[in-house]
Design a protein around this motif. Sequence first.
Motif, PDB file in Angstrom:
ATOM      1  N   PRO A 136       0.814  -1.235   0.000  1.00  0.00           N
ATOM      2  CA  PRO A 136       0.000   0.000   0.000  1.00  0.00           C
ATOM      3  C   PRO A 136       0.841   1.276   0.000  1.00  0.00           C
ATOM      4  O   PRO A 136       0.502   2.251  -0.660  1.00  0.00           O
ATOM      5  CB  PRO A 136      -0.835  -0.102   1.277  1.00  0.00           C
ATOM      6  N   ILE A 137       1.972   1.249   0.708  1.00  0.00           N
ATOM      7  CA  ILE A 137       2.843   2.441   0.742  1.00  0.00           C
ATOM      8  C   ILE A 137       3.467   2.674  -0.633  1.00  0.00           C
ATOM      9  O   ILE A 137       3.537   3.810  -1.120  1.00  0.00           O
ATOM     10  CB  ILE A 137       3.937   2.307   1.827  1.00  0.00           C
ATOM     11  N   LEU A 138       3.904   1.595  -1.281  1.00  0.00           N
ATOM     12  CA  LEU A 138       4.496   1.754  -2.621  1.00  0.00           C
ATOM     13  C   LEU A 138       3.456   2.331  -3.586  1.00  0.00           C
ATOM     14  O   LEU A 138       3.760   3.216  -4.400  1.00  0.00           O
ATOM     15  CB  LEU A 138       5.006   0.403  -3.149  1.00  0.00           C
ATOM     16  N   GLN A 139       2.216   1.830  -3.483  1.00  0.00           N
ATOM     17  CA  GLN A 139       1.160   2.332  -4.375  1.00  0.00           C
ATOM     18  C   GLN A 139       0.894   3.818  -4.117  1.00  0.00           C
ATOM     19  O   GLN A 139       0.803   4.615  -5.043  1.00  0.00           O
ATOM     20  CB  GLN A 139      -0.132   1.528  -4.178  1.00  0.00           C
ATOM     21  N   PRO A 179      15.445   7.596  -3.502  1.00  0.00           N
ATOM     22  CA  PRO A 179      15.398   8.076  -2.120  1.00  0.00           C
ATOM     23  C   PRO A 179      14.081   7.749  -1.415  1.00  0.00           C
ATOM     24  O   PRO A 179      14.043   7.583  -0.198  1.00  0.00           O
ATOM     25  CB  PRO A 179      15.553   9.605  -2.241  1.00  0.00           C
ATOM     26  N   VAL A 180      13.007   7.661  -2.191  1.00  0.00           N
ATOM     27  CA  VAL A 180      11.709   7.315  -1.605  1.00  0.00           C
ATOM     28  C   VAL A 180      11.758   5.864  -1.113  1.00  0.00           C
ATOM     29  O   VAL A 180      11.328   5.553   0.007  1.00  0.00           O
ATOM     30  CB  VAL A 180      10.564   7.510  -2.638  1.00  0.00           C
ATOM     31  N   MET A 181      12.347   4.988  -1.917  1.00  0.00           N
ATOM     32  CA  MET A 181      12.430   3.583  -1.504  1.00  0.00           C
ATOM     33  C   MET A 181      13.293   3.438  -0.250  1.00  0.00           C
ATOM     34  O   MET A 181      12.999   2.639   0.623  1.00  0.00           O
ATOM     35  CB  MET A 181      12.951   2.729  -2.659  1.00  0.00           C
ATOM     36  N   LYS A 182      14.351   4.254  -0.177  1.00  0.00           N
ATOM     37  CA  LYS A 182      15.221   4.200   1.015  1.00  0.00           C
ATOM     38  C   LYS A 182      14.449   4.616   2.261  1.00  0.00           C
ATOM     39  O   LYS A 182      14.552   4.003   3.315  1.00  0.00           O
ATOM     40  CB  LYS A 182      16.409   5.149   0.837  1.00  0.00           C
ATOM     41  N   THR A 183      13.670   5.694   2.130  1.00  0.00           N
ATOM     42  CA  THR A 183      12.920   6.197   3.284  1.00  0.00           C
ATOM     43  C   THR A 183      11.855   5.193   3.713  1.00  0.00           C
ATOM     44  O   THR A 183      11.625   4.988   4.904  1.00  0.00           O
ATOM     45  CB  THR A 183      12.276   7.567   2.942  1.00  0.00           C
ATOM     46  N   ILE A 184      11.230   4.548   2.742  1.00  0.00           N
ATOM     47  CA  ILE A 184      10.223   3.532   3.064  1.00  0.00           C
ATOM     48  C   ILE A 184      10.880   2.381   3.830  1.00  0.00           C
ATOM     49  O   ILE A 184      10.358   1.897   4.833  1.00  0.00           O
ATOM     50  CB  ILE A 184       9.544   3.004   1.771  1.00  0.00           C
ATOM     51  N   ALA A 185      12.052   1.960   3.352  1.00  0.00           N
ATOM     52  CA  ALA A 185      12.762   0.852   4.007  1.00  0.00           C
ATOM     53  C   ALA A 185      13.065   1.198   5.468  1.00  0.00           C
ATOM     54  O   ALA A 185      12.861   0.388   6.372  1.00  0.00           O
ATOM     55  CB  ALA A 185      14.055   0.557   3.250  1.00  0.00           C
ATOM     56  N   LYS A 186      13.517   2.431   5.674  1.00  0.00           N
ATOM     57  CA  LYS A 186      13.852   2.878   7.021  1.00  0.00           C
ATOM     58  C   LYS A 186      12.601   2.848   7.912  1.00  0.00           C
ATOM     59  O   LYS A 186      12.629   2.368   9.037  1.00  0.00           O
ATOM     60  CB  LYS A 186      14.400   4.310   6.931  1.00  0.00           C
ATOM     61  N   TYR A 187      11.512   3.381   7.354  1.00  0.00           N
ATOM     62  CA  TYR A 187      10.260   3.461   8.117  1.00  0.00           C
ATOM     63  C   TYR A 187       9.775   2.068   8.527  1.00  0.00           C
ATOM     64  O   TYR A 187       9.286   1.869   9.635  1.00  0.00           O
ATOM     65  CB  TYR A 187       9.201   4.167   7.254  1.00  0.00           C
ATOM     66  N   LEU A 188       9.925   1.101   7.621  1.00  0.00           N
ATOM     67  CA  LEU A 188       9.422  -0.251   7.907  1.00  0.00           C
ATOM     68  C   LEU A 188      10.481  -1.151   8.538  1.00  0.00           C
ATOM     69  O   LEU A 188      10.235  -2.327   8.799  1.00  0.00           O
ATOM     70  CB  LEU A 188       8.909  -0.897   6.604  1.00  0.00           C
ATOM     71  N   SER A 208      16.912  -3.481  -0.201  1.00  0.00           N
ATOM     72  CA  SER A 208      16.866  -4.532  -1.231  1.00  0.00           C
ATOM     73  C   SER A 208      15.500  -5.235  -1.214  1.00  0.00           C
ATOM     74  O   SER A 208      15.011  -5.674  -2.249  1.00  0.00           O
ATOM     75  CB  SER A 208      17.998  -5.537  -1.028  1.00  0.00           C
ATOM     76  N   THR A 209      14.878  -5.318  -0.047  1.00  0.00           N
ATOM     77  CA  THR A 209      13.542  -5.938   0.024  1.00  0.00           C
ATOM     78  C   THR A 209      12.515  -5.041  -0.658  1.00  0.00           C
ATOM     79  O   THR A 209      11.671  -5.503  -1.436  1.00  0.00           O
ATOM     80  CB  THR A 209      13.133  -6.171   1.504  1.00  0.00           C
ATOM     81  N   VAL A 210      12.597  -3.745  -0.389  1.00  0.00           N
ATOM     82  CA  VAL A 210      11.660  -2.798  -1.012  1.00  0.00           C
ATOM     83  C   VAL A 210      11.831  -2.863  -2.532  1.00  0.00           C
ATOM     84  O   VAL A 210      10.852  -2.935  -3.285  1.00  0.00           O
ATOM     85  CB  VAL A 210      11.917  -1.348  -0.519  1.00  0.00           C
ATOM     86  N   HIS A 211      13.078  -2.888  -2.945  1.00  0.00           N
ATOM     87  CA  HIS A 211      13.368  -2.930  -4.372  1.00  0.00           C
ATOM     88  C   HIS A 211      12.868  -4.244  -4.984  1.00  0.00           C
ATOM     89  O   HIS A 211      12.211  -4.269  -6.016  1.00  0.00           O
ATOM     90  CB  HIS A 211      14.875  -2.760  -4.593  1.00  0.00           C
ATOM     91  N   GLY A 212      13.161  -5.354  -4.289  1.00  0.00           N
ATOM     92  CA  GLY A 212      12.767  -6.675  -4.784  1.00  0.00           C
ATOM     93  C   GLY A 212      11.260  -6.789  -4.945  1.00  0.00           C
ATOM     94  O   GLY A 212      10.763  -7.264  -5.972  1.00  0.00           O
ATOM     95  N   VAL A 213      10.525  -6.323  -3.950  1.00  0.00           N
ATOM     96  CA  VAL A 213       9.066  -6.418  -4.010  1.00  0.00           C
ATOM     97  C   VAL A 213       8.530  -5.514  -5.126  1.00  0.00           C
ATOM     98  O   VAL A 213       7.673  -5.920  -5.921  1.00  0.00           O
ATOM     99  CB  VAL A 213       8.438  -6.027  -2.644  1.00  0.00           C
ATOM    100  N   SER A 214       9.059  -4.304  -5.218  1.00  0.00           N
ATOM    101  CA  SER A 214       8.513  -3.364  -6.212  1.00  0.00           C
ATOM    102  C   SER A 214       8.815  -3.804  -7.647  1.00  0.00           C
ATOM    103  O   SER A 214       7.998  -3.608  -8.538  1.00  0.00           O
ATOM    104  CB  SER A 214       8.988  -1.935  -5.954  1.00  0.00           C
ATOM    105  N   THR A 215       9.979  -4.442  -7.861  1.00  0.00           N
ATOM    106  CA  THR A 215      10.272  -4.877  -9.233  1.00  0.00           C
ATOM    107  C   THR A 215       9.469  -6.120  -9.610  1.00  0.00           C
ATOM    108  O   THR A 215       9.293  -6.423 -10.780  1.00  0.00           O
ATOM    109  CB  THR A 215      11.781  -5.168  -9.452  1.00  0.00           C
ATOM    110  N   PHE A 216       8.957  -6.821  -8.610  1.00  0.00           N
ATOM    111  CA  PHE A 216       8.153  -8.012  -8.880  1.00  0.00           C
ATOM    112  C   PHE A 216       6.817  -7.635  -9.529  1.00  0.00           C
ATOM    113  O   PHE A 216       6.287  -8.374 -10.343  1.00  0.00           O
ATOM    114  CB  PHE A 216       7.918  -8.769  -7.559  1.00  0.00           C
TER     115      PHE A 216
END
Length: 158
Positions: free
Chosen positions: A27-30, A42-51, A56-64
């Motif tokens: 939901p956050i990525l959307q 930088p948005v993906m980095k901030t999301i990773a920090k928040y969660l 790499s997990t944020v990136h992996g999920v979003s590229t899927f």
Amino acid sequence: MEDENFNEDSLNELLNDYPPEKSSLIPILQASQDKYGYLPRPVMKTIAKYLSIPVSTVHGVSTFYAQFRFEPIGKHVVKVCHGTACHVKGADKINETIESKIGVKSGETTEDGLFTLERVACIGCCSLAPVIMVDGTAHGNLDRKKVKKVIQSYREGE
Ligand code: FES
């Protein structure tokens, strides 16, 4: 929006609407893509920090998921239908004509940021085949000449 323009405060505001747990990731990525038009690094980095998960997990999920994009989107999104009816009526020629007119391939955005070109499956107006959709407006019964005019009209609208 370019990476350097991304505003950390506005992203934090968005993040505060979601519990800081892994199940919030999609939901956050959307929501982030809705806000920025794509997912800047930088948005993906901030999301990773928040969660509290690796980037790499944020990136992996979003590229899927095909719904996410990693480059800024153009001002006008040109979707060329490649469904069966449009394919039979020459969608490939329409696609080629647009590619040569705007100078990018499907999946790319022009350098001036004016157009993003995409391939899509049936958009539900098969009786108008071949069809393209620009910013949500369908243009049908196209041939090479007509599609050039359609693209030109969006250029001139600038
Ligand atoms: S196949 Fe193109 S609109 Fe249906």
